[in-house]
Design a protein around this motif. Structure first.
Motif, PDB file in Angstrom:
ATOM      1  N   ARG A   1      -4.009   2.865  -3.297  1.00 24.72           N
ATOM      2  CA  ARG A   1      -3.190   2.415  -4.413  1.00 24.72           C
ATOM      3  C   ARG A   1      -2.157   1.408  -3.909  1.00 24.72           C
ATOM      4  N   GLY A   2      -1.778   0.490  -4.796  1.00 23.42           N
ATOM      5  CA  GLY A   2      -0.847  -0.555  -4.408  1.00 23.42           C
ATOM      6  C   GLY A   2       0.232  -0.764  -5.451  1.00 23.42           C
ATOM      7  N   ILE A   3       1.376  -1.244  -4.987  1.00 24.14           N
ATOM      8  CA  ILE A   3       2.506  -1.572  -5.854  1.00 24.14           C
ATOM      9  C   ILE A   3       2.694  -3.083  -5.807  1.00 24.14           C
ATOM     10  N   GLU A   4       2.593  -3.730  -6.951  1.00 23.08           N
ATOM     11  CA  GLU A   4       2.772  -5.181  -6.983  1.00 23.08           C
ATOM     12  C   GLU A   4       4.252  -5.523  -6.807  1.00 23.08           C
ATOM     13  N   VAL A   5       4.540  -6.363  -5.805  1.00 26.54           N
ATOM     14  CA  VAL A   5       5.928  -6.773  -5.550  1.00 26.54           C
ATOM     15  C   VAL A   5       6.103  -8.282  -5.576  1.00 26.54           C
ATOM     16  N   GLY A   6       5.000  -9.019  -5.662  1.00 23.26           N
ATOM     17  CA  GLY A   6       5.092 -10.470  -5.698  1.00 23.26           C
ATOM     18  C   GLY A   6       3.882 -11.062  -6.397  1.00 23.26           C
ATOM     19  N   HIS A   7       4.074 -12.246  -7.000  1.00 21.31           N
ATOM     20  CA  HIS A   7       2.978 -12.904  -7.699  1.00 21.31           C
ATOM     21  C   HIS A   7       3.221 -14.411  -7.623  1.00 21.31           C
ATOM     22  N   ILE A   8       2.208 -15.158  -7.196  1.00 26.74           N
ATOM     23  CA  ILE A   8       2.344 -16.613  -7.091  1.00 26.74           C
ATOM     24  C   ILE A   8       1.261 -17.286  -7.932  1.00 26.74           C
ATOM     25  N   PHE A   9       1.617 -18.425  -8.532  1.00 26.28           N
ATOM     26  CA  PHE A   9       0.732 -19.150  -9.435  1.00 26.28           C
ATOM     27  C   PHE A   9       0.744 -20.636  -9.098  1.00 26.28           C
ATOM     28  N   ALA A  10      -0.422 -21.272  -9.232  1.00 26.14           N
ATOM     29  CA  ALA A  10      -0.496 -22.734  -9.243  1.00 26.14           C
ATOM     30  C   ALA A  10      -1.062 -23.110 -10.603  1.00 26.14           C
ATOM     31  N   PHE A  11      -0.256 -23.786 -11.428  1.00 28.34           N
ATOM     32  CA  PHE A  11      -0.720 -24.060 -12.795  1.00 28.34           C
ATOM     33  C   PHE A  11      -0.733 -25.540 -13.138  1.00 28.34           C
ATOM     34  N   GLY A  12      -0.654 -26.398 -12.130  1.00 24.94           N
ATOM     35  CA  GLY A  12      -0.842 -27.822 -12.369  1.00 24.94           C
ATOM     36  C   GLY A  12       0.183 -28.429 -13.310  1.00 24.94           C
ATOM     37  N   THR A  13      -0.288 -29.127 -14.333  1.00 24.64           N
ATOM     38  CA  THR A  13       0.596 -29.885 -15.226  1.00 24.64           C
ATOM     39  C   THR A  13       0.864 -29.167 -16.548  1.00 24.64           C
ATOM     40  N   LYS A  14       0.583 -27.881 -16.622  1.00 20.64           N
ATOM     41  CA  LYS A  14       0.745 -27.119 -17.872  1.00 20.64           C
ATOM     42  C   LYS A  14       2.122 -27.324 -18.498  1.00 20.64           C
ATOM     43  N   TYR A  15       3.176 -27.245 -17.702  1.00 23.45           N
ATOM     44  CA  TYR A  15       4.527 -27.352 -18.250  1.00 23.45           C
ATOM     45  C   TYR A  15       5.063 -28.785 -18.174  1.00 23.45           C
ATOM     46  N   SER A  16       4.760 -29.485 -17.098  1.00 26.39           N
ATOM     47  CA  SER A  16       5.270 -30.854 -16.991  1.00 26.39           C
ATOM     48  C   SER A  16       4.710 -31.746 -18.116  1.00 26.39           C
ATOM     49  N   ALA A  17       3.433 -31.536 -18.470  1.00 26.23           N
ATOM     50  CA  ALA A  17       2.836 -32.339 -19.532  1.00 26.23           C
ATOM     51  C   ALA A  17       3.390 -31.947 -20.902  1.00 26.23           C
TER      52      ALA A  17
ATOM     53  N   LEU B   1       0.840  -1.197   0.000  1.00 22.44           N
ATOM     54  CA  LEU B   1       0.000   0.000   0.000  1.00 22.44           C
ATOM     55  C   LEU B   1       0.876   1.248   0.000  1.00 22.44           C
ATOM     56  N   ALA B   2       0.697   2.071  -1.010  1.00 25.05           N
ATOM     57  CA  ALA B   2       1.454   3.320  -1.133  1.00 25.05           C
ATOM     58  C   ALA B   2       0.652   4.267  -2.008  1.00 25.05           C
ATOM     59  N   ASP B   3       0.634   5.541  -1.651  1.00 24.94           N
ATOM     60  CA  ASP B   3      -0.197   6.512  -2.362  1.00 24.94           C
ATOM     61  C   ASP B   3       0.175   6.649  -3.831  1.00 24.94           C
ATOM     62  N   THR B   4       1.418   6.336  -4.169  1.00 28.70           N
ATOM     63  CA  THR B   4       1.861   6.476  -5.560  1.00 28.70           C
ATOM     64  C   THR B   4       1.830   5.157  -6.316  1.00 28.70           C
ATOM     65  N   GLY B   5       1.150   4.142  -5.772  1.00 24.99           N
ATOM     66  CA  GLY B   5       1.104   2.844  -6.426  1.00 24.99           C
ATOM     67  C   GLY B   5       0.437   2.893  -7.786  1.00 24.99           C
ATOM     68  N   GLU B   6       0.763   1.911  -8.611  1.00 25.13           N
ATOM     69  CA  GLU B   6       0.258   1.887  -9.986  1.00 25.13           C
ATOM     70  C   GLU B   6      -1.138   1.300 -10.086  1.00 25.13           C
ATOM     71  N   SER B   7      -1.577   0.547  -9.074  1.00 19.55           N
ATOM     72  CA  SER B   7      -2.871  -0.140  -9.126  1.00 19.55           C
ATOM     73  C   SER B   7      -3.808   0.419  -8.067  1.00 19.55           C
ATOM     74  N   ALA B   8      -5.079   0.569  -8.438  1.00 21.60           N
ATOM     75  CA  ALA B   8      -6.105   0.958  -7.467  1.00 21.60           C
ATOM     76  C   ALA B   8      -6.696  -0.310  -6.858  1.00 21.60           C
ATOM     77  N   LEU B   9      -6.700  -0.391  -5.532  1.00 21.28           N
ATOM     78  CA  LEU B   9      -7.203  -1.567  -4.834  1.00 21.28           C
ATOM     79  C   LEU B   9      -8.453  -1.222  -4.040  1.00 21.28           C
ATOM     80  N   PHE B  10      -9.388  -2.154  -4.004  1.00 18.43           N
ATOM     81  CA  PHE B  10     -10.554  -2.070  -3.122  1.00 18.43           C
ATOM     82  C   PHE B  10     -10.443  -3.241  -2.150  1.00 18.43           C
ATOM     83  N   TYR B  11     -10.545  -2.938  -0.849  1.00 20.32           N
ATOM     84  CA  TYR B  11     -10.343  -4.021   0.110  1.00 20.32           C
ATOM     85  C   TYR B  11     -11.110  -3.753   1.402  1.00 20.32           C
ATOM     86  N   ASP B  12     -11.302  -4.828   2.165  1.00 21.95           N
ATOM     87  CA  ASP B  12     -11.977  -4.776   3.460  1.00 21.95           C
ATOM     88  C   ASP B  12     -11.043  -4.120   4.481  1.00 21.95           C
TER      89      ASP B  12
END
Length: 434
Positions: A274-290, A213-224
């Motif tokens: 506003r928010g700055i993205e600093v991390g991203h995680i994915f679960a993609f199953g067998t997309k690459y192994s297959a 969370l930072a006022d100059t972030g590139e993304s607008a976030l809505f959150y609880d």
């Protein structure tokens, strides 16, 4: 380190091409210098911060059970053709030919390469689960690089990859990384909001972004608003229940929020920042192994494609995010965990023999105590020394001047709060060591 012998090109002027706070301050504080569009040299002070950020990331990856290796920056195009991504990735991929006219690329990510490496070394269920990671420079040919290291073309990234026998195992690996991310950002003094995210070209059906969370972030976030109530201590001791609590709370980027017919959060609790993205995680199953022919033998003797996930942290981008979240009108305010030096020692009168001798002695004592110190021993005005220390943002300033020495005291300033105290040398040392 004596500042008179250091390389620290601090400037008073705000660079005309710098649009956001972190870019302005990184240039003014002598942390980086641009060498080409979206490409930066990391100067000594900036490299020290980058190394500290990298080490926190590494420690939390190790704590989560991930194993470090190092993959090359240059990859074969044939590898990406196996997965089907070579033509689909887009113009952000820098494609090159070597002297033998072989198609190569400067890696923007490493799903294909890690799958190949694991395929060469894993044979059965006994080799799983495993999570492998590295911290490596990457390149994405952004059409409009801007905002300094926040959206550069070359960047330092931690990317980890998990391999599990089934979906349940993948879920456990995903949660382990989720916890590692919460701890990583909390250790850097940052408040990170996990946001359910689209998977994009990586693939899969489960993905979270982590935004600071930072006022100059590139993304607008809505959150609880309940997200703001999660304490740093809770994040540092995060477990599966913390993930459940956070992911049950509403957090969306503006585009996704606009698609929601009925927001589940009452208006009085709905926050937008506003928010700055600093991390991203994915679960993609067998997309690459297959697609790349990775399979392992099960206990029953059959063959399965491992379920995979990938987990990225923008290490160099984090430096910009920390500055965006922690600064004032005078400069950067580094959290102690990533500060390049703990203390800035200021000799107010380098031309005064008694003052210089006292400051030199104090510098040696700080070094002996294991306190990393940047010693401003230059023959400069006091005001210039204060301005330098404020803009580079070290957590503490220790000020030695003739008037204080007459009273047997030095001055200790907390950069974050601005509070100043006159203390004996012994008391000041005890405060800093403690």
């Amino acid at each position: 380190m004596r500042l008179s012998r250091y390389f620290l090109p601090v400037t008073k002027e705000t660079p005309a091409d710098a649009q956001i706070v972190s870019h302005k301050l990184m240039l003014r504080a002598g942390l980086v210098r641009q060498t080409a569009a979206g490409i930066y040299a990391w100067l000594p002070l900036g490299l020290k911060v980058l190394t500290r950020i990298e080490q926190i990331v590494r420690e939390e990856q190790d704590r989560a059970g991930a194993i470090e290796l190092l993959m090359p920056t240059i990859q074969s195009a044939d590898l990406w053709r196996q997965s089907g991504r070579y033509d689909a990735y887009g113009p952000e991929m820098l494609r090159i030919l070597d002297r033998h006219q072989r198609e190569m690329l400067y890696g923007p990510t490493n799903e294909e390469m890690i799958t190949l490496l694991f395929k060469d070394g894993a044979r059965s269920y006994r080799d799983l689960p495993r999570t492998l990671y590295h911290i490596q420079w990457k390149f994405r040919d952004e059409v409009r690089p801007r905002f300094g290291v926040m959206r550069g073309r070359e960047f330092l990234m931690k990317d980890a990859y998990s391999f599990d026998l089934d979906e349940e195992g993948l879920k456990q690996s995903y949660e382990a990384m989720f916890v590692a991310y919460l701890r990583t950002f909390a250790r850097m003094g940052l408040q990170a909001v996990p946001v359910r995210a689209p998977t994009g070209p990586i693939g899969g059906n489960l993905s979270h972004e982590f935004h600071i969370l930072a006022d100059t972030g590139e993304s607008a976030l809505f959150y609880d608003a309940a997200i703001d109530e999660v304490t740093r201590e809770e994040l540092l001791s995060a477990d599966a229940s913390t993930i459940t609590r956070l992911t049950d709370l509403y957090a969306m980027e503006e585009e996704e929020h606009a698609k929601v017919e009925t927001c589940p959060v009452p208006a009085e609790r709905l926050r937008t920042r506003r928010g700055i993205e600093v991390g991203h995680i994915f679960a993609f199953g067998t997309k690459y192994s297959a697609s790349m022919g990775l399979s392992v033998q099960t206990k029953e003797g059959g063959q399965v494609h491992p379920h995979m996930g990938s987990y990225g942290i923008g290490v160099s981008r984090l430096m910009g995010a920390i500055i965006e979240a922690s600064h004032d009108e005078n400069g950067i305010i580094w959290p102690e965990s990533v500060a390049p030096f703990q203390v800035g020692l200021i000799n107010m009168r380098a031309d005064d023999a008694g003052c210089a001798e006292a400051a030199d002695r104090l510098y040696e004592r700080l070094r002996e105590a294991g306190i990393e110190t940047l010693y401003d021993d230059r023959d400069e005005r006091g005001g210039a020394k204060f301005a330098t220390m404020d803009v580079i943002g070290l957590p503490w300033q220790l000020i030695v001047g003739p008037k204080g020495l007459e009273k047997g005291v030095v001055e200790l300033k907390n950069r974050a709060t601005g509070e100043r105290e006159e203390l004996s040398v012994e008391s000041a040392l005890a405060r800093l060591v403690g």
